[in-house]
Write a protein that holds these residues in place. Structure first.
Motif, PDB file in Angstrom:
ATOM      1  N   PHE A 252      33.130  -3.682  53.050  1.00 24.28           N
ATOM      2  CA  PHE A 252      31.802  -3.893  52.459  1.00 24.28           C
ATOM      3  C   PHE A 252      31.679  -3.138  51.137  1.00 24.28           C
ATOM      4  O   PHE A 252      32.074  -1.971  51.038  1.00 24.28           O
ATOM      5  N   GLY A 253      31.116  -3.820  50.129  1.00 25.96           N
ATOM      6  CA  GLY A 253      30.924  -3.191  48.821  1.00 25.96           C
ATOM      7  C   GLY A 253      29.904  -3.968  48.017  1.00 25.96           C
ATOM      8  O   GLY A 253      29.050  -4.682  48.573  1.00 25.96           O
ATOM      9  N   PHE A 254      29.979  -3.871  46.692  1.00 31.59           N
ATOM     10  CA  PHE A 254      29.003  -4.519  45.816  1.00 31.59           C
ATOM     11  C   PHE A 254      29.715  -5.203  44.659  1.00 31.59           C
ATOM     12  O   PHE A 254      30.669  -4.658  44.089  1.00 31.59           O
ATOM     13  N   ARG A 255      29.230  -6.394  44.321  1.00 27.98           N
ATOM     14  CA  ARG A 255      29.676  -7.074  43.106  1.00 27.98           C
ATOM     15  C   ARG A 255      28.732  -6.645  42.005  1.00 27.98           C
ATOM     16  O   ARG A 255      27.526  -6.879  42.061  1.00 27.98           O
ATOM     17  N   CYS A 256      29.248  -5.943  40.993  1.00 36.01           N
ATOM     18  CA  CYS A 256      28.415  -5.343  39.945  1.00 36.01           C
ATOM     19  C   CYS A 256      28.643  -6.038  38.612  1.00 36.01           C
ATOM     20  O   CYS A 256      29.763  -6.437  38.281  1.00 36.01           O
ATOM     21  N   GLY A 257      27.558  -6.177  37.846  1.00 36.14           N
ATOM     22  CA  GLY A 257      27.630  -6.755  36.508  1.00 36.14           C
ATOM     23  C   GLY A 257      27.409  -5.683  35.452  1.00 36.14           C
ATOM     24  O   GLY A 257      26.479  -4.877  35.570  1.00 36.14           O
ATOM     25  N   PHE A 258      28.261  -5.678  34.430  1.00 38.69           N
ATOM     26  CA  PHE A 258      28.208  -4.670  33.375  1.00 38.69           C
ATOM     27  C   PHE A 258      28.151  -5.354  32.010  1.00 38.69           C
ATOM     28  O   PHE A 258      28.497  -6.529  31.874  1.00 38.69           O
ATOM     29  N   LEU A 259      27.733  -4.593  30.991  1.00 36.57           N
ATOM     30  CA  LEU A 259      27.679  -5.126  29.632  1.00 36.57           C
ATOM     31  C   LEU A 259      29.050  -5.157  28.975  1.00 36.57           C
ATOM     32  O   LEU A 259      29.256  -5.847  27.987  1.00 36.57           O
ATOM     33  N   GLY A 260      29.979  -4.374  29.482  1.00 35.85           N
ATOM     34  CA  GLY A 260      31.320  -4.318  28.913  1.00 35.85           C
ATOM     35  C   GLY A 260      32.180  -3.365  29.722  1.00 35.85           C
ATOM     36  O   GLY A 260      31.733  -2.750  30.693  1.00 35.85           O
ATOM     37  N   LEU A 261      33.438  -3.221  29.297  1.00 40.28           N
ATOM     38  CA  LEU A 261      34.374  -2.398  30.054  1.00 40.28           C
ATOM     39  C   LEU A 261      34.028  -0.915  29.958  1.00 40.28           C
ATOM     40  O   LEU A 261      34.191  -0.170  30.929  1.00 40.28           O
ATOM     41  N   LEU A 262      33.542  -0.469  28.797  1.00 41.64           N
ATOM     42  CA  LEU A 262      33.146   0.942  28.676  1.00 41.64           C
ATOM     43  C   LEU A 262      31.945   1.229  29.580  1.00 41.64           C
ATOM     44  O   LEU A 262      31.874   2.285  30.220  1.00 41.64           O
ATOM     45  N   HIS A 263      31.009   0.304  29.631  1.00 41.63           N
ATOM     46  CA  HIS A 263      29.847   0.448  30.512  1.00 41.63           C
ATOM     47  C   HIS A 263      30.311   0.590  31.965  1.00 41.63           C
ATOM     48  O   HIS A 263      29.826   1.454  32.710  1.00 41.63           O
ATOM     49  N   MET A 264      31.283  -0.233  32.375  1.00 44.45           N
ATOM     50  CA  MET A 264      31.812  -0.152  33.736  1.00 44.45           C
ATOM     51  C   MET A 264      32.459   1.210  33.988  1.00 44.45           C
ATOM     52  O   MET A 264      32.267   1.826  35.031  1.00 44.45           O
ATOM     53  N   GLU A 265      33.223   1.665  33.021  1.00 42.73           N
ATOM     54  CA  GLU A 265      33.901   2.955  33.147  1.00 42.73           C
ATOM     55  C   GLU A 265      32.901   4.096  33.294  1.00 42.73           C
ATOM     56  O   GLU A 265      33.077   5.008  34.107  1.00 42.73           O
ATOM     57  N   ILE A 266      31.816   4.043  32.513  1.00 37.80           N
ATOM     58  CA  ILE A 266      30.795   5.093  32.569  1.00 37.80           C
ATOM     59  C   ILE A 266      30.094   5.093  33.927  1.00 37.80           C
ATOM     60  O   ILE A 266      29.847   6.151  34.517  1.00 37.80           O
ATOM     61  N   VAL A 267      29.771   3.901  34.446  1.00 41.54           N
ATOM     62  CA  VAL A 267      29.115   3.820  35.763  1.00 41.54           C
ATOM     63  C   VAL A 267      30.019   4.404  36.845  1.00 41.54           C
ATOM     64  O   VAL A 267      29.573   5.155  37.717  1.00 41.54           O
ATOM     65  N   GLN A 268      31.316   4.074  36.802  1.00 43.76           N
ATOM     66  CA  GLN A 268      32.259   4.622  37.778  1.00 43.76           C
ATOM     67  C   GLN A 268      32.305   6.152  37.707  1.00 43.76           C
ATOM     68  O   GLN A 268      32.289   6.837  38.732  1.00 43.76           O
ATOM     69  N   GLU A 269      32.356   6.669  36.475  1.00 45.23           N
ATOM     70  CA  GLU A 269      32.401   8.126  36.292  1.00 45.23           C
ATOM     71  C   GLU A 269      31.136   8.791  36.827  1.00 45.23           C
ATOM     72  O   GLU A 269      31.190   9.837  37.474  1.00 45.23           O
ATOM     73  N   ARG A 270      29.986   8.168  36.559  1.00 48.62           N
ATOM     74  CA  ARG A 270      28.727   8.752  37.021  1.00 48.62           C
ATOM     75  C   ARG A 270      28.630   8.719  38.545  1.00 48.62           C
ATOM     76  O   ARG A 270      28.130   9.658  39.166  1.00 48.62           O
ATOM     77  N   LEU A 271      29.107   7.651  39.159  1.00 39.19           N
ATOM     78  CA  LEU A 271      29.104   7.582  40.621  1.00 39.19           C
ATOM     79  C   LEU A 271      29.978   8.674  41.224  1.00 39.19           C
ATOM     80  O   LEU A 271      29.654   9.254  42.258  1.00 39.19           O
ATOM     81  N   ASP A 272      31.071   8.959  40.567  1.00 34.20           N
ATOM     82  CA  ASP A 272      31.993   9.995  41.050  1.00 34.20           C
ATOM     83  C   ASP A 272      31.396  11.388  40.850  1.00 34.20           C
ATOM     84  O   ASP A 272      31.337  12.199  41.772  1.00 34.20           O
ATOM     85  N   ARG A 273      30.904  11.670  39.632  1.00 34.16           N
ATOM     86  CA  ARG A 273      30.461  13.024  39.294  1.00 34.16           C
ATOM     87  C   ARG A 273      29.086  13.364  39.862  1.00 34.16           C
ATOM     88  O   ARG A 273      28.883  14.453  40.386  1.00 34.16           O
ATOM     89  N   GLU A 274      28.147  12.446  39.713  1.00 27.29           N
ATOM     90  CA  GLU A 274      26.769  12.746  40.103  1.00 27.29           C
ATOM     91  C   GLU A 274      26.511  12.549  41.591  1.00 27.29           C
ATOM     92  O   GLU A 274      25.629  13.185  42.162  1.00 27.29           O
ATOM     93  N   PHE A 275      27.286  11.653  42.217  1.00 32.60           N
ATOM     94  CA  PHE A 275      27.023  11.345  43.627  1.00 32.60           C
ATOM     95  C   PHE A 275      28.228  11.612  44.527  1.00 32.60           C
ATOM     96  O   PHE A 275      28.131  11.470  45.743  1.00 32.60           O
ATOM     97  N   GLY A 276      29.377  11.965  43.933  1.00 37.49           N
ATOM     98  CA  GLY A 276      30.562  12.302  44.721  1.00 37.49           C
ATOM     99  C   GLY A 276      31.140  11.140  45.498  1.00 37.49           C
ATOM    100  O   GLY A 276      31.709  11.327  46.575  1.00 37.49           O
ATOM    101  N   ILE A 277      31.023   9.900  44.949  1.00 38.28           N
ATOM    102  CA  ILE A 277      31.507   8.709  45.662  1.00 38.28           C
ATOM    103  C   ILE A 277      32.855   8.284  45.087  1.00 38.28           C
ATOM    104  O   ILE A 277      32.979   8.042  43.884  1.00 38.28           O
ATOM    105  N   ARG A 278      33.858   8.200  45.947  1.00 36.93           N
ATOM    106  CA  ARG A 278      35.185   7.717  45.557  1.00 36.93           C
ATOM    107  C   ARG A 278      35.216   6.201  45.702  1.00 36.93           C
ATOM    108  O   ARG A 278      34.793   5.662  46.734  1.00 36.93           O
TER     109      ARG A 278
END
Length: 603
Positions: A338-364
């Motif tokens: 189970f997961g989520f299909r996510c829409g982003f404005l671009g590849l950098l936007h996707m990278e930033i969201v991944q980083e924030r999920l890891d750093r701010e919420f501790g989600i791998r």
């Protein structure tokens, strides 16, 4: 406060032209920040922004300035991003302003994102204050760049201000130009309350705290508010201004920029672009808000631990509170759960969201291959939209598949024209023309499939032009093409997380490169594992992961050869049965293989 003493403005520019540094100098000149707290890029409060040296989120701050006419003015400054992926952040800040400082690097001149942000500002009917920055650098050409900017906007060269944000020169002239050129906000204190939500953040103690631009009426603690798009009521407990933190005030009037606190627990209520209304006397018309952000790149985000689904959902909802361009919906993968299909404005936007999920919420996370949205015309005339390649219907039922095409604007030194054309033609680009901005720089226009841009196009463009190229693109249309779905089969079972839609002429090379990469990443099993890349029923590439072999004849010291053969035959039969019922565990690194494919292998 009197509206004629308010100036709301933002800073726009191409990436790395000095927006954040200029904001630092303006804050120093207006004494908005204590000298002891001052640091470089002070408005870039996010750790990721400081690490990467770029602005990701818009930042608003209030300051005071005593002008030459002796009056005290209230400035509301909004610092904006410069990267093409965050153009939506720029459009949000423009809607809260009456003017914009357009910053242009005196060494590089007008770049691709300079043009895009300028057009956004002109569409929003903002007053432009052009500033030539970095005039202290050895390679600066102030007069030449001043004429360039003047020709672009259609003004006299003398009105283009010169400054060095690093050295702090020309800052006073910029502040005076803001007072003189940027018009004061309009609005009536007697009209019903209308305020635009242009940003929002979540506080674990206060709930959702929206940043607002007052248009009409007055907002004060004790009032009961509602929203244009949400039928809910809240009592305001605090209002105030932003000065690196929240500074409470008695009330907010027309034209002011600030925040409100009302114990808003439903984060979906404070949607960016919505209108704040007085619940007792709601205004008859809502503010126009924002054009809906259109996601350009899609990928699946899955927690590495299946128990982390609910935590990932909550984290994405909080991120979407102040990132209206992030879209997500639940999805299930046979390989990843189970997961989520996510829409982003671009590849950098996707990278930033991944980083924030890891750093701010501790989600791998495990992330699937980024892809774009396709329009599928079925043979019966039905039209479908496909974001996940594994959902593409059977080819026999599909009439045509259309992919998004963008118009790409590339500004590059003339000596690299050949490199850019070669790269764009490799990516199925159509050349639409070029024009010289000056004798040494050229602007090239191409039509490119968005799917060819989202992975490594920007990196290759920078590499082929020694870092001098500037890229900007905008959606143009959906165009039908010879597109196919490439599936990857592990031990004869398709793995949906590896599926990808691409042009037929690239499918064989991509399939071979991916299978070779997976063979190195998937660990050896007790049985041989077949890795195949297939288009429909046709296998176009295959590699085998050799089986681990136990030496079953180790204890046979001579004797009849038939005993050894019997042991080997029994081992062979056991491996055959294991291959039929055994499952292959695919490591996380394998799911990242598509992102990390070597370009020479992939093409």
């Amino acid at each position: 406060m009197r509206t004629d003493l308010i100036r709301n403005f933002c800073i726009i520019a191409h990436i790395d032209h000095g927006k954040s540094t200029l904001a630092d100098r303006i804050l120093e000149a207006t004494a908005a920040v204590d000298r002891r707290r001052m640091r470089d890029q002070i408005l870039d409060s996010n750790e990721l922004e400081r690490e990467r040296g770029i602005t990701i989120k818009l930042h608003a701050i209030r300051m005071s300035h005593r002008a030459n006419d002796g009056r005290e003015y209230s400035f509301n400054l909004i610092d904006t991003p410069g990267h093409v992926d965050f153009a939506y952040e720029v459009s949000r800040s423009l809607a809260a302003c009456e003017g914009a400082i357009l910053v242009v690097d005196a060494t590089q001149g007008v770049q691709a994102q300079t043009l895009s942000n300028l057009f956004l500002a002109l569409e929003a009917d903002l007053e432009i204050v052009p500033v030539l920055n970095k005039i202290d650098l050895p390679g600066a050409e102030p007069e030449r760049r001043r004429r360039e900017v003047a020709d672009l906007i259609g003004i006299e060269p003398e009105t283009v201000l010169a400054a060095s944000a690093k050295e702090g020169t020309g800052i006073e002239a910029i502040l005076e130009a803001v007072v003189e050129r940027v018009p004061p906000p309009s609005g009536s204190a007697d009209a019903p309350l209308r305020a635009l939500i242009f940003d929002s953040l979540y506080d674990r103690y206060l709930g959702a705290v929206p940043s607002i631009r007052m248009v009409d009426g007055t907002l004060a603690p004790g009032m009961t508010i509602t929203f244009g798009a949400a039928d809910s009521r809240y009592e305001v407990t605090e209002v105030g201004h932003m000065r690196l933190g929240r500074v409470p005030a008695r009330a907010l009037g027309p034209g002011e920029v600030g925040y409100l606190v009302a114990a808003i627990k439903a984060v979906s209520d404070t949607r960016v672009g919505d209108t704040v209304l007085d619940a007792a006397h709601p205004a008859a018309t809502l503010l126009p808000g924002y054009k809906e952000a259109r996601p350009m790149v899609f990928a699946g985000l899955y927690p590495t631990d299946s128990d982390g689904y609910a935590e990932l959902r909550d984290a994405l909802e909080r991120l979407r509170l102040n990132d209206a361009s992030l879209h997500f919906e639940p999805e299930t993968s046979k390989a990843l759960g189970f997961g989520f299909r996510c829409g982003f404005l671009g590849l950098l936007h996707m990278e930033i969201v991944q980083e924030r999920l890891d750093r701010e919420f501790g989600i791998r996370l495990v992330t699937t291959v980024p892809n774009v949205k396709y329009r599928v015309e079925m043979t019966d005339g039905e039209e479908r939209w496909v974001e996940n390649p594994s959902e593409l219907p059977d080819r026999a039922l599909v009439g045509s598949v259309a992919e998004p095409v963008v118009r790409a604007r590339i500004v590059v030194p003339a000596e690299f024209i050949g490199n850019v054309q070669k790269l764009c033609h490799e990516r199925r680009g159509i050349f639409r023309g070029m024009s010289y901005l000056d004798p040494r720089r050229v602007e090239m226009d191409f039509e490119l499939p968005l799917a060819e841009i989202v992975l490594d196009f920007y990196g290759r463009l920078k590499g082929g032009t020694r870092g001098y190229a500037a890229l900007d693109y905008e959606f143009q249309e959906y165009r039908a093409g010879d597109l196919v779905k490439l599936d990857v089969l592990v031990n004869r079972d398709p793995v949906d997380a590896f599926s990808v839609i691409l042009h037929r002429e690239n499918a064989h090379r991509h399939g071979r490169a991916l299978i070779r990469r997976l063979r190195k990443l998937i660990p050896r099993q007790q049985f041989e594992v077949a890795l195949q890349a297939a288009i429909g029923g046709q296998v176009i590439a295959r590699e085998n992961v050799r089986a681990l072999r136990k030496n079953v004849t180790a204890k046979c010291y001579g004797g009849d050869i038939t005993r050894k053969r019997k042991l080997l035959e029994r081992q062979k039969e056991g491996k055959r049965r294991m291959k039929q019922v055994g499952s292959v565990e695919i490591p996380q690194e394998a799911f990242m293989a598509v992102l990390q494919l070597d370009d020479q292998e992939g093409r």
